[in-house]
Structure formats: structure tokens, C-alpha cells
Write a protein that holds these residues in place. Structure first.
Motif, PDB file in Angstrom:
ATOM      1  N   LEU A  77       0.831  -1.205   0.000  1.00 47.21           N
ATOM      2  CA  LEU A  77       0.000   0.000   0.000  1.00 47.21           C
ATOM      3  C   LEU A  77       0.865   1.254   0.000  1.00 47.21           C
ATOM      4  CD1 LEU A  77      -2.856   1.228   0.240  1.00 47.21           C
ATOM      5  CD2 LEU A  77      -2.652   1.016   2.721  1.00 47.21           C
ATOM      6  N   PHE A  78       1.945   1.235   0.762  1.00 44.19           N
ATOM      7  CA  PHE A  78       2.892   2.355   0.812  1.00 44.19           C
ATOM      8  C   PHE A  78       3.456   2.639  -0.582  1.00 44.19           C
ATOM      9  CE2 PHE A  78       7.014   4.322   1.361  1.00 44.19           C
ATOM     10  CZ  PHE A  78       6.847   5.199   2.425  1.00 44.19           C
ATOM     11  N   LEU A  79       3.842   1.588  -1.288  1.00 45.62           N
ATOM     12  CA  LEU A  79       4.417   1.752  -2.632  1.00 45.62           C
ATOM     13  C   LEU A  79       3.399   2.343  -3.600  1.00 45.62           C
ATOM     14  CD1 LEU A  79       6.360  -1.629  -2.831  1.00 45.62           C
ATOM     15  CD2 LEU A  79       7.368   0.648  -2.587  1.00 45.62           C
ATOM     16  N   VAL A  80       2.141   1.934  -3.470  1.00 44.59           N
ATOM     17  CA  VAL A  80       1.094   2.466  -4.352  1.00 44.59           C
ATOM     18  C   VAL A  80       0.861   3.945  -4.073  1.00 44.59           C
ATOM     19  CG1 VAL A  80      -1.374   2.352  -4.898  1.00 44.59           C
ATOM     20  CG2 VAL A  80      -0.051   0.236  -4.676  1.00 44.59           C
ATOM     21  N   ILE A  81       0.714   4.309  -2.788  1.00 40.62           N
ATOM     22  CA  ILE A  81       0.404   5.695  -2.432  1.00 40.62           C
ATOM     23  C   ILE A  81       1.561   6.636  -2.757  1.00 40.62           C
ATOM     24  CG2 ILE A  81      -0.092   7.245  -0.482  1.00 40.62           C
ATOM     25  CD1 ILE A  81      -1.749   5.001   0.750  1.00 40.62           C
ATOM     26  N   THR A  82       2.791   6.164  -2.604  1.00 38.77           N
ATOM     27  CA  THR A  82       3.959   7.004  -2.929  1.00 38.77           C
ATOM     28  C   THR A  82       4.326   6.896  -4.409  1.00 38.77           C
ATOM     29  OG1 THR A  82       5.494   5.233  -2.269  1.00 38.77           O
ATOM     30  CG2 THR A  82       4.914   6.880  -0.604  1.00 38.77           C
ATOM     31  N   ARG A  83       3.424   6.320  -5.193  1.00 36.80           N
ATOM     32  CA  ARG A  83       3.591   6.222  -6.647  1.00 36.80           C
ATOM     33  C   ARG A  83       4.845   5.465  -7.052  1.00 36.80           C
ATOM     34  NH1 ARG A  83       1.786  12.375  -8.558  1.00 36.80           N
ATOM     35  NH2 ARG A  83      -0.375  12.234  -7.806  1.00 36.80           N
TER      36      ARG A  83
END
Length: 439
Positions: A69-75
Motif C-alpha cells: 500500500l505504501f508503494l502504491v500511495i507514494t507512486r
């Protein structure tokens, strides 16, 4: 699935170069590095649920999901692994003891929501206001008091098996000074292994639950309980944890930016939002609160590979491990003596991180405002001060954090009005070499 550019020949990293977040090595090397990140985070991540009584497999699951989720939100532009945060141990332990696991999970959710809200503010207004609200002497005091508040818990476990605890503690310290690089950074994990072996020899380990656990199965889920009237009396003690998570995330982003590209700093707000979302998700269903992991920064520094592709692999591996109840049962067999030894070091180290903030920022402790900000906060935490009005109780962490903020800001206001010179005058001048061995 994100797409990364192949770095060089895909097999090696050139001298002086780094593999940037939007690059990757070949998939074989990327999978190997991702697995190494799992090893690096594992020693700390499994300890938090073991110490708080949360299910290990559930924490691993939300650690992996939180990382993705972190990787998705931080693009996909900020490499990070989200592991269990030690800052939650004290409030979770207190909340679980007084109101149950559901209320403790509600506190974790509250921290996640507030951290995400701070992230949105940072994304649009910058981070300067945080530095003004929480200058180094305050930030250091709050981080330190969270660690030192746990000292009685470490002693409670230590005295149950003093021999095992002492061996574990000595092993942790010895490995930290004996080994270089990666092995030195996982000294706590290695110390736990040594202590566990000693505990097995002394027949202190019970494997009944391990033999009964299935090899494959879903983790054990618990739901945050907002309906319990006692929940709201414990949520307040979780709020200072937000300040710790802000400091950890900001430090992580700045560390990656220093080693890759300064433009990474612009993702600070997104990092806070992402960690807040991951912590909220974990708290809703029985996992531990998360934070960006310094252990994985060490792996990146050693390998010079900052590719986010490796973290997609690490998150996936953690999720797979979480699908084995037997693995969780094995970690739950760690006896009190081992936990007592490792937490004697671990809780103290959390406190020392706060003190390091003072040292790094050259806090001037000749000024009364700084002296009392730190002194009162630490005594409140170590002694375990509480305040109670009916069913509503404030614990030592929230009292200590509030004291640090009030003493600093109100004390400075009065001292500057009266021109007494008791206020925080900024960092002391550097004299000679700072840090390292004398030359």
C-alpha cells in the motif's frame, strides 16, 4: 504492475552508482534482495506482536500489505518496508491490560488516521510547522520517554528466567560489536536465537501449540472495538506515538534522498499518508501499527540498490509467510526470559534514539527551559505517572508528552517576555570534531 528500467547490465552496480527507485537489477537479483529485506525486517517485526500479545501471523500479513500500500500511495517512487513500530508497545500493553485487545486496536487506528491527516497537511503546507511544534528537545524527550516508560515491563520478564535473560542480553550486545555490516544490524535477532537455544536446553519452551497448528491457513483476525466505553479512555495515550512516526518517516525520506536524489524529499507528505493508511488498516483487523524501517535502509546502503521492485518482492514474501499458522506458533513459543533479555536492550535503545536527537541537534542543556522539558518528561515516563477522572485515565506517555510541549512553548514564551535568558537559544556552537574516534 509497476515497470522499472533495467540498471546497467542488470547484474552489477557500477562503482559510485546506485540502483534508483525507478530502476531494477535482473529479476533473479531483485528477488534475492527482496528476500534479504524480509530477513532484515523480521527480527524487529515479529518481536512487537510477541511482546504485546498480538498474533504474529496477522502482524506479518499487514506488514506485507502495508508495504505494498505504501508503494502504491507514494507512486512507486519511495523504497521502504513498513514493519511493526516499537513506539506502539507501551500504549498497546497498557490498553490491552485495562480494556482488552479491541480497545488497543482502536488506539492504533486513531494513530493511523491522525498520521494520514498530518500527511495531507504536509503535502500541501510543507513540514516547517512540525519543526516549530516539535523542536529537537521536545522530539527527543517524547521519543525517549516512550522507550524508558517500558523499563518495568522488561524487568518483569527478566526476573522470570534471569539466566536465560542474561545470556540473551549479553549475546545482543556482543553481536552488535563483533560483526560488521548486515550481521551487526540484526544483532537483536541473533541474540534472540542464542537466548532461545539456551531456553530450549533449560526446558523453558513449550511446543504444544506448534504441533497442533496447521502449516497453511489464514491468520487470526481481531476487530478494533470503538463501542467499548473504556476505549476512549485509552486512545489518548496513543496520540504521542504520532509524533514518533512523523520523525521516523521524515528521517527515512531524508535518508533515501541523501543517498539517491534530493527530489525524493517531495514525497514526505505521501509517505506519512501511506504509513497512516497502513497503520489504520492493520489496526482495524488485528495487526500492529507500522513504520518505515531503518533496518532496510541499512540493506539499501550496503547493496546500493534502492529499487522499489525489491520491496514489492519483500511485501509479497511477508504475506506468504503470514499464511502459515505454524510459523506464528513457533514465534509465540519464545519464553519470558528471552523477551526479558532482549527488551532490556531494546527499550533502552528506543530511549537512546531520543537522546541521539538531542546530541545530533546540539541541544543547549544549560538553558532551564530545555532542562525542565527533558527532565520532567523522563521522570513522568519512568515512574509511570497517571491521572484519572472517573473512568477516564491518562497514562505516563501522554502526560510526559504534554508536559514536554507545555514546558517548552510556555516556558519560552515567559522567558522571552521577561528576557531572563532561560529560553532555548538554539543549538550550541560546535567545538572540535563531532562524533567518531578522536583524530
Amino acid at each position: 504492475m509497476p515497470i522499472w528500467k533495467l540498471h546497467g547490465n542488470g547484474r552489477t552496480v557500477e562503482p559510485g552508482a546506485v540502483v534508483k527507485p525507478d530502476e531494477r537489477l535482473n529479476w533473479g537479483a531483485t528477488v534475492a534482495i527482496g528476500a534479504q529485506h524480509v530477513v532484515a525486517m523480521f527480527g524487529a517485526t515479529f518481536l512487537v506482536p510477541v511482546l504485546t500479545g498480538f498474533p504474529v501471523s496477522t502482524t506479518l500479513l499487514f506488514s506485507g500489505l502495508g508495504t505494498l500500500l505504501f508503494l502504491v500511495i507514494t507512486r512507486n517512487k519511495l523504497p521502504s518496508y513498513l514493519g511493526s513500530s516499537f513506539a506502539f508497545i507501551a500504549p498497546v500493553t497498557a490498553a490491552t491490560a485495562s480494556q482488552g485487545m479491541g480497545s488497543a486496536l482502536a488506539g492504533i487506528v486513531a494513530v493511523g488516521v491522525l498520521l494520514a491527516a498530518v500527511g495531507f497537511v504536509v503535502q500541501f503546507a510543507g513540514i516547517g510547522w512540525i519543526d516549530r511544534l516539535m523542536p529537537p528537545v521536545v522530539a527527543g524527550a517524547i521519543v525517549a520517554l516512550i522507550g524508558f516508560n517500558l523499563a518495568p515491563v522488561a524487568w518483569l520478564n527478566f526476573q522470570q528466567a534471569p539466566v536465560t535473560a542474561s545470556v540473551t542480553l549479553v549475546a545482543v550486545i556482543l553481536f552488535s560489536v563483533l560483526f560488521r555490516g548486515f550481521l551487526g544490524r540484526i544483532s537483536i535477532f541473533l541474540g534472540v536465537i542464542v537466548g532461545y537455544v539456551v531456553a530450549v536446553i533449560q526446558h523453558e519452551v513449550d511446543y504444544t501449540d506448534v504441533t497442533e497448528a496447521a502449516w497453511v491457513g489464514l491468520p487470526e483476525f481481531h476487530i478494533a472495538d470503538f463501542g467499548n466505553p473504556g476505549t476512549w479512555s485509552v486512545v489518548a495515550m496513543f496520540l504521542p506515538v504520532v509524533l514518533v512516526l512523523i520523525a521516523e518517516n521524515v528521517g527515512h525520506v531524508r535518508g533515501v534522498a541523501t543517498m539517491t536524489d534530493s527530489s525524493v524529499n517531495q514525497h514526505t507528505g505521501r509517505a506519512l499518508i501511506a504509513d497512516g493508511a497502513a497503520t489504520t488498516l492493520a489496526g482495524l483487523f488485528g495487526g500492529s501499527g507500522t513504520t518505515t524501517y531503518g533496518e532496510n535502509i541499512g540493506v539499501m546502503a550496503a547493496t546500493r540498490v534502492y529499487s522499489t521492485a525489491a520491496y514489492w518482492v519483500a511485501g509479497a514474501v511477508a504475506i506468504l509467510l503470514a499464511m502459515s499458522p505454524k510459523i506464528g506458533a513457533v514465534f509465540n513459543t519464545i519464553p519470558a526470559g528471552v523477551l526479558g533479555g532482549v527488551t532490556t536492550a531494546l527499550y533502552g535503545l528506543i530511549g537512546i534514539i531520543g537522546i541521539k536527537i538531542w546530541v545530533d541537534n546540539r541541544v543547549d542543556f544549560s538553558r532551564p527551559v530545555n532542562q525542565y522539558t527533558a527532565a520532567v518528561a523522563l521522570v513522568v515516563a519512568i515512574a509511570g505517572f497517571t491521572m484519572q477522572w472517573g473512568d477516564f485515565q491518562l497514562g505516563a506517555i501522554v502526560i510526559g508528552a504534554a508536559a514536554a510541549l507545555l514546558i517548552y512553548h510556555l516556558g519560552n514564551l515567559i522567558a522571552r517576555w521577561r528576557k531572563t535568558g532561560a529560553d532555548d537559544g538554539g543549538p550550541i556552537p560546535a567545538v572540535g570534531q563531532l562524533g567518531g574516534d578522536p583524530r
